[in-house]
Design a protein around this motif. Sequence first.
Motif, PDB file in Angstrom:
ATOM      1  N   ILE A 292       0.851  -1.201   0.000  1.00  0.00           N
ATOM      2  CA  ILE A 292       0.000   0.000   0.000  1.00  0.00           C
ATOM      3  C   ILE A 292       0.880   1.242   0.000  1.00  0.00           C
ATOM      4  CG2 ILE A 292      -1.725   1.315   1.293  1.00  0.00           C
ATOM      5  CD1 ILE A 292      -2.743  -1.303  -0.029  1.00  0.00           C
ATOM      6  N   ARG A 293       1.891   1.267   0.858  1.00  0.00           N
ATOM      7  CA  ARG A 293       2.800   2.424   0.894  1.00  0.00           C
ATOM      8  C   ARG A 293       3.441   2.628  -0.473  1.00  0.00           C
ATOM      9  NH1 ARG A 293       4.729   0.108   5.631  1.00  0.00           N
ATOM     10  NH2 ARG A 293       6.772  -0.206   4.678  1.00  0.00           N
ATOM     11  N   ASP A 294       3.898   1.546  -1.100  1.00  0.00           N
ATOM     12  CA  ASP A 294       4.542   1.669  -2.408  1.00  0.00           C
ATOM     13  C   ASP A 294       3.569   2.234  -3.445  1.00  0.00           C
ATOM     14  OD1 ASP A 294       6.911   0.705  -1.366  1.00  0.00           O
ATOM     15  OD2 ASP A 294       6.652  -1.327  -2.189  1.00  0.00           O
ATOM     16  N   GLY A 295       2.346   1.739  -3.448  1.00  0.00           N
ATOM     17  CA  GLY A 295       1.349   2.245  -4.392  1.00  0.00           C
ATOM     18  C   GLY A 295       1.031   3.705  -4.161  1.00  0.00           C
ATOM     19  N   LEU A 296       0.876   4.077  -2.899  1.00  0.00           N
ATOM     20  CA  LEU A 296       0.577   5.470  -2.592  1.00  0.00           C
ATOM     21  C   LEU A 296       1.755   6.376  -2.937  1.00  0.00           C
ATOM     22  CD1 LEU A 296      -1.392   5.053   0.733  1.00  0.00           C
ATOM     23  CD2 LEU A 296      -2.284   5.805  -1.474  1.00  0.00           C
ATOM     24  N   LYS A 297       2.967   5.901  -2.722  1.00  0.00           N
ATOM     25  CA  LYS A 297       4.149   6.698  -3.084  1.00  0.00           C
ATOM     26  C   LYS A 297       4.166   6.963  -4.583  1.00  0.00           C
ATOM     27  CE  LYS A 297       7.312   4.139  -1.266  1.00  0.00           C
ATOM     28  NZ  LYS A 297       8.563   3.570  -0.740  1.00  0.00           N
ATOM     29  N   MET A 298       3.831   5.954  -5.378  1.00  0.00           N
ATOM     30  CA  MET A 298       3.790   6.146  -6.826  1.00  0.00           C
ATOM     31  C   MET A 298       2.754   7.194  -7.204  1.00  0.00           C
ATOM     32  SD  MET A 298       4.317   2.198  -8.212  1.00  0.00           S
ATOM     33  CE  MET A 298       2.973   2.416  -9.303  1.00  0.00           C
ATOM     34  N   LEU A 299       1.590   7.132  -6.579  1.00  0.00           N
ATOM     35  CA  LEU A 299       0.538   8.100  -6.873  1.00  0.00           C
ATOM     36  C   LEU A 299       0.909   9.502  -6.390  1.00  0.00           C
ATOM     37  CD1 LEU A 299      -2.530   5.900  -5.948  1.00  0.00           C
ATOM     38  CD2 LEU A 299      -1.822   6.600  -8.243  1.00  0.00           C
ATOM     39  N   LEU A 300       1.477   9.582  -5.205  1.00  0.00           N
ATOM     40  CA  LEU A 300       1.857  10.887  -4.661  1.00  0.00           C
ATOM     41  C   LEU A 300       2.977  11.527  -5.473  1.00  0.00           C
ATOM     42  CD1 LEU A 300       1.665  10.004  -0.872  1.00  0.00           C
ATOM     43  CD2 LEU A 300       0.174  11.599  -2.111  1.00  0.00           C
ATOM     44  N   ALA A 301       3.809  10.710  -6.097  1.00  0.00           N
ATOM     45  CA  ALA A 301       4.887  11.239  -6.941  1.00  0.00           C
ATOM     46  C   ALA A 301       4.330  12.032  -8.119  1.00  0.00           C
ATOM     47  CB  ALA A 301       5.780  10.098  -7.427  1.00  0.00           C
ATOM     48  N   GLU A 302       3.086  11.767  -8.488  1.00  0.00           N
ATOM     49  CA  GLU A 302       2.439  12.480  -9.589  1.00  0.00           C
ATOM     50  C   GLU A 302       1.820  13.806  -9.143  1.00  0.00           C
ATOM     51  OE1 GLU A 302       2.632  11.369 -12.739  1.00  0.00           O
ATOM     52  OE2 GLU A 302       3.898   9.773 -11.919  1.00  0.00           O
ATOM     53  N   CYS A 303       1.899  14.115  -7.870  1.00  0.00           N
ATOM     54  CA  CYS A 303       1.309  15.341  -7.323  1.00  0.00           C
ATOM     55  C   CYS A 303       2.433  16.340  -7.043  1.00  0.00           C
ATOM     56  CB  CYS A 303       0.548  15.048  -6.030  1.00  0.00           C
ATOM     57  SG  CYS A 303      -0.729  13.805  -6.196  1.00  0.00           S
ATOM     58  N   PRO A 304       2.627  17.327  -7.910  1.00  0.00           N
ATOM     59  CA  PRO A 304       3.759  18.236  -7.752  1.00  0.00           C
ATOM     60  C   PRO A 304       3.699  19.097  -6.486  1.00  0.00           C
ATOM     61  CG  PRO A 304       2.304  19.008  -9.492  1.00  0.00           C
ATOM     62  CD  PRO A 304       1.799  17.662  -9.069  1.00  0.00           C
ATOM     63  N   ASP A 305       2.526  19.264  -5.902  1.00  0.00           N
ATOM     64  CA  ASP A 305       2.404  20.099  -4.709  1.00  0.00           C
ATOM     65  C   ASP A 305       2.506  19.295  -3.414  1.00  0.00           C
ATOM     66  OD1 ASP A 305       0.050  18.843  -5.347  1.00  0.00           O
ATOM     67  OD2 ASP A 305      -1.238  20.552  -4.916  1.00  0.00           O
ATOM     68  N   ILE A 306       2.847  18.012  -3.508  1.00  0.00           N
ATOM     69  CA  ILE A 306       3.015  17.165  -2.328  1.00  0.00           C
ATOM     70  C   ILE A 306       4.407  16.552  -2.362  1.00  0.00           C
ATOM     71  CG2 ILE A 306       2.227  15.119  -1.088  1.00  0.00           C
ATOM     72  CD1 ILE A 306      -0.561  15.613  -2.245  1.00  0.00           C
ATOM     73  N   GLN A 307       5.168  16.782  -1.290  1.00  0.00           N
ATOM     74  CA  GLN A 307       6.510  16.193  -1.153  1.00  0.00           C
ATOM     75  C   GLN A 307       6.455  15.131  -0.062  1.00  0.00           C
ATOM     76  OE1 GLN A 307       9.467  18.838   0.408  1.00  0.00           O
ATOM     77  NE2 GLN A 307      11.096  17.330   0.236  1.00  0.00           N
ATOM     78  N   LEU A 308       6.680  13.893  -0.427  1.00  0.00           N
ATOM     79  CA  LEU A 308       6.724  12.808   0.554  1.00  0.00           C
ATOM     80  C   LEU A 308       8.055  12.906   1.302  1.00  0.00           C
ATOM     81  CD1 LEU A 308       5.279  10.302   1.667  1.00  0.00           C
ATOM     82  CD2 LEU A 308       6.541   8.970  -0.020  1.00  0.00           C
ATOM     83  N   VAL A 309       7.988  13.201   2.599  1.00  0.00           N
ATOM     84  CA  VAL A 309       9.222  13.373   3.382  1.00  0.00           C
ATOM     85  C   VAL A 309       9.566  12.135   4.194  1.00  0.00           C
ATOM     86  CG1 VAL A 309       9.064  15.879   3.478  1.00  0.00           C
ATOM     87  CG2 VAL A 309       7.993  14.512   5.296  1.00  0.00           C
ATOM     88  N   GLY A 310       8.623  11.195   4.307  1.00  0.00           N
ATOM     89  CA  GLY A 310       8.906   9.981   5.056  1.00  0.00           C
ATOM     90  C   GLY A 310       7.749   9.015   5.014  1.00  0.00           C
ATOM     91  N   GLU A 311       8.049   7.788   5.424  1.00  0.00           N
ATOM     92  CA  GLU A 311       7.023   6.749   5.514  1.00  0.00           C
ATOM     93  C   GLU A 311       7.381   5.826   6.658  1.00  0.00           C
ATOM     94  OE1 GLU A 311       7.425   3.315   2.738  1.00  0.00           O
ATOM     95  OE2 GLU A 311       8.677   4.736   1.632  1.00  0.00           O
ATOM     96  N   VAL A 312       6.372   5.409   7.392  1.00  0.00           N
ATOM     97  CA  VAL A 312       6.578   4.485   8.503  1.00  0.00           C
ATOM     98  C   VAL A 312       5.438   3.483   8.537  1.00  0.00           C
ATOM     99  CG1 VAL A 312       7.938   6.079   9.913  1.00  0.00           C
ATOM    100  CG2 VAL A 312       5.467   6.034  10.159  1.00  0.00           C
ATOM    101  N   ALA A 313       5.650   2.385   9.288  1.00  0.00           N
ATOM    102  CA  ALA A 313       4.693   1.288   9.311  1.00  0.00           C
ATOM    103  C   ALA A 313       3.919   1.167  10.616  1.00  0.00           C
ATOM    104  CB  ALA A 313       5.412  -0.027   9.023  1.00  0.00           C
ATOM    105  N   SER A 314       4.098   2.121  11.550  1.00  0.00           N
ATOM    106  CA  SER A 314       3.393   1.992  12.833  1.00  0.00           C
ATOM    107  C   SER A 314       3.110   3.361  13.439  1.00  0.00           C
ATOM    108  CB  SER A 314       4.227   1.173  13.821  1.00  0.00           C
ATOM    109  OG  SER A 314       5.347   1.921  14.267  1.00  0.00           O
ATOM    110  N   GLY A 315       2.154   3.362  14.362  1.00  0.00           N
ATOM    111  CA  GLY A 315       1.836   4.585  15.085  1.00  0.00           C
ATOM    112  C   GLY A 315       2.998   5.056  15.935  1.00  0.00           C
ATOM    113  N   GLU A 316       3.694   4.120  16.553  1.00  0.00           N
ATOM    114  CA  GLU A 316       4.842   4.473  17.386  1.00  0.00           C
ATOM    115  C   GLU A 316       5.915   5.185  16.571  1.00  0.00           C
ATOM    116  OE1 GLU A 316       3.466   1.412  17.260  1.00  0.00           O
ATOM    117  OE2 GLU A 316       2.948   0.819  19.299  1.00  0.00           O
TER     118      GLU A 316
END
Length: 134
Positions: free
Chosen positions: A45-69
């Motif tokens: 899911i993270r990988d798919g969302l990263k691909m989609l977010l990469a197409e949004c020039p006004d959104i910069q993905l600064v990090g990704e994590v797998a838990s609330g902690e």
Amino acid sequence: MPLAVAMIWVSRLQGHLLRGEISLSMVGEGSTTVRLLLVDDHPVIRDGLKMLLAECPDIQLVGEVASGELALDEVARLEPDVVLMDVNLPGLSGLEATRRIRSTTKHTAVVLWTGQASEGLLAEGLRCGAAGLV
């Protein structure tokens, strides 16, 4: 979550941004780029969302994590404008992580997302300090 659902979800996020429901006043002066932290326990899911977010020039993905902690640690370290938080996380839930993030920082908005939305979940998310639920 199928890719089509993820595409709809990113489209809704863009709509929230365009309608001003997630304020760009949180973004650094002169910048129109939203710095985003992605929180989901499923790597696919993270990988798919990263691909989609990469197409949004006004959104910069600064990090990704797998838990609330880990989200708590990364919010403190990265100071993102927006956290996209899966509601159903193992361990510390997305709702509790949202509550803690919003109690320690007011400049980071949290948008919750789930495949099982309900009015009750929306109400609980808002009580936790979320900016919305998609």
